[in-house]
Design an enzyme around this catalytic site. Structure first.
Site, PDB file in Angstrom:
ATOM      1  N   SER A 302       1.402  11.397  -4.751  1.00  0.00           N
ATOM      2  CA  SER A 302       2.405  10.864  -3.443  1.00  0.00           C
ATOM      3  C   SER A 302       1.635  10.522  -2.421  1.00  0.00           C
ATOM      4  CB  SER A 302       3.297  12.283  -3.180  1.00  0.00           C
ATOM      5  OG  SER A 302       4.468  11.738  -2.400  1.00  0.00           O
ATOM      6  N   ASP A 313      -7.373  -1.176  -2.512  1.00  0.00           N
ATOM      7  CA  ASP A 313      -7.008  -2.193  -2.598  1.00  0.00           C
ATOM      8  C   ASP A 313      -7.664  -3.324  -1.568  1.00  0.00           C
ATOM      9  OD1 ASP A 313      -5.444  -1.988  -4.610  1.00  0.00           O
ATOM     10  OD2 ASP A 313      -3.448  -2.343  -4.023  1.00  0.00           O
ATOM     11  N   LYS A 327       2.828   9.974  -8.812  1.00  0.00           N
ATOM     12  CA  LYS A 327       4.296  10.298  -8.238  1.00  0.00           C
ATOM     13  C   LYS A 327       4.359   9.132  -7.174  1.00  0.00           C
ATOM     14  CE  LYS A 327       7.139  12.427  -5.599  1.00  0.00           C
ATOM     15  NZ  LYS A 327       7.982  11.943  -4.326  1.00  0.00           N
TER      16      LYS A 327
END
Length: 445
Positions: A302, A313, A327
């Site tokens: 999460s 990224d 998740k």
């Protein structure tokens, strides 16, 4: 995530009315909507009939409130493993949990196939000290079978007065028989951030959860490390997110912001395109661009995945460890009024800045490091993942990833991933036999 922006019911209703008024095929749309409504009312009539039959004919006089609550629980939990209804007591307890201090055992749990599954024990809590592991299934609480309980009922049963004991029966993969574990309850003070300096030139920061205290704790950690190690000597930071089960969305964004000068952190996309939200970094990079390694594993879920995905990224961090939990769904907390509790409803999926969905896929590390699992634990905690949970929300593009190793050695000297992180910051090439390098994807401009 436990807090997101809520959409007022009035606004949603207004949007529906606008669609109805501007549709080029108004009559057909209205007919379909009416047919759908008729079907829903028919099912509600069926529910009402069953309710009345149970009330009038059950062998003992049932409690009406419990019947309705049970029906609500059944409806919501049939959606996915993370949507749930909380009665007023459970809602109050959840608010205490996100504030960072509460009573209990110190485990993050979910429901799987009728049993309570341990997502991760929280560091330095009774559950962690008793040896509970990520992936353990709790089949009994004080001798009472969990099967048939809701998640809230099971959690409430594990809670109790401080210094009292509870006995959990644990089903562990690879174990010959269930294990009985006695745990003494404590007030759980969740200290979400711990840190120290390593070798005089590396700052180690362990983030165990994302509650309302996490960002403040992180800021203090960075400030303290910067004070202890001169900037010219500081080789970089290791941020340890292993077995961190997640927490609050706003904390994931602000933690990511502590390492990013600018840019998107995460986006959430719901059923309708207009519900898309984008969250961007704010406040500036507190580490002044120093090299960063983030440790993840199968228990990183999460909010942890949001942070890892954003830093990866933006090419701000190198990820070391094993694939994260996956998740990647948003649970919006919807209070239902005084005394009525709240609804935790899955309303969207998370996407990393490069547009990758986290749900049932997780975040792959740049360098995969597998730990040496002790013989007595082999085969018992190899993998865990969202994609293995019954009834999980499917991956956005249909491809799903199974889980990965979540074991972290209790002794730092045995922690291969941590030593690989230290070596990486010192410019030492990680042993190719122990690591597998994954390609890094840049963020499109």
């Amino acid at each position: 995530m436990r807090k997101t922006l809520l959409f007022p019911l009035g606004a949603l209703t207004g949007a529906c009315l606008t669609l109805l008024a501007t549709s080029p095929q108004d009559g057909q749309w209205v007919a379909k909507a009416a047919a759908g409504a008729d079907d829903a009312y028919s099912q509600l009539n069926l529910f009402g009939e069953v309710f009345e039959r149970v009330k009038g004919s059950y062998v003992e006089k049932p409690d009406n409130a419990k019947l309705i609550e049970g029906a609500i629980n059944g409806m919501v939990t049939s959606l996915d493993p993370h949507s749930r209804y909380m009665n007023d007591k459970a809602w109050t307890e959840m608010q205490e949990t996100t504030s960072g201090e509460f009573g209990g055992l110190g485990i993050e749990v979910t429901m799987e196939e009728g049993l309570v599954k341990v997502v991760a024990p929280i560091d330095d809590t009774p559950a962690s000290k008793a040896g509970l592991l990520s992936g353990d299934l709790i089949s009994k609480i004080d001798g009472e079978a969990v099967l048939g309980m809701t998640l809230e009922q099971a959690v409430n049963k594990m809670k109790g007065p401080v210094d009292t004991k509870t006995k959990l029966t644990i089903v562990r993969k690879g174990a010959d028989a269930p294990l009985d574990v006695a745990i003494t309850r404590e007030i759980i003070h969740v200290r979400p951030v711990r840190f120290h300096t390593e070798n005089g030139d590396i700052g180690y920061i362990r983030v165990t959860s994302f509650n309302e205290q996490t960002t403040d704790g992180l800021r203090k950690a960075i400030a303290s490390i910067s004070k202890d190690i001169p900037q010219e000597k500081l080789a970089g930071y290791v941020v340890d997110l292993r077995n961190n089960p997640g927490g609050l969305l706003d904390q994931a964004v602000s933690v990511s912001s502590a390492f990013l000068a600018r840019g998107e952190v995460v986006s959430t996309r719901g059923r309708n395109p207009e519900e898309t939200q984008r969250f961007t970094a704010h406040g500036g990079d507190l580490t002044k661009g120093k090299p960063l390694v983030v440790l993840i594993n199968g228990g990183s879920a999460s909010a942890s995945e949001i942070v890892a995905g954003a830093l990866h990224d933006h090419k701000r961090a190198t990820l070391i460890g094993t694939r994260s939990f996956g998740k990647g769904s948003v649970q919006t907390i919807i209070p239902l009024g005084t005394g009525s509790g709240a609804l935790a409803l899955t309303t969207a999926r998370y996407y990393t800045p490069s547009g990758r969905s986290i749900q049932a896929q997780g975040i792959a590390p740049d360098i995969e490091i597998l730990q040496d699992i002790p013989p007595e634990l082999k085969g018992r905690m190899d993998t865990m993942a969202e994609a293995q949970m019954r009834g999980h929300l499917s991956a956005a593009d249909g491809s799903e990833q199974t889980g990965s190793q979540s074991y972290v050695p209790p002794e730092e000297k045995d922690d291969k991933a941590l030593h690989a992180a230290y070596d990486f910051l010192h410019g030492v090439t990680v042993n190719a036999a122990a690591a597998k390098t994954a390609p890094k994807t840049a963020v499109p401009n």
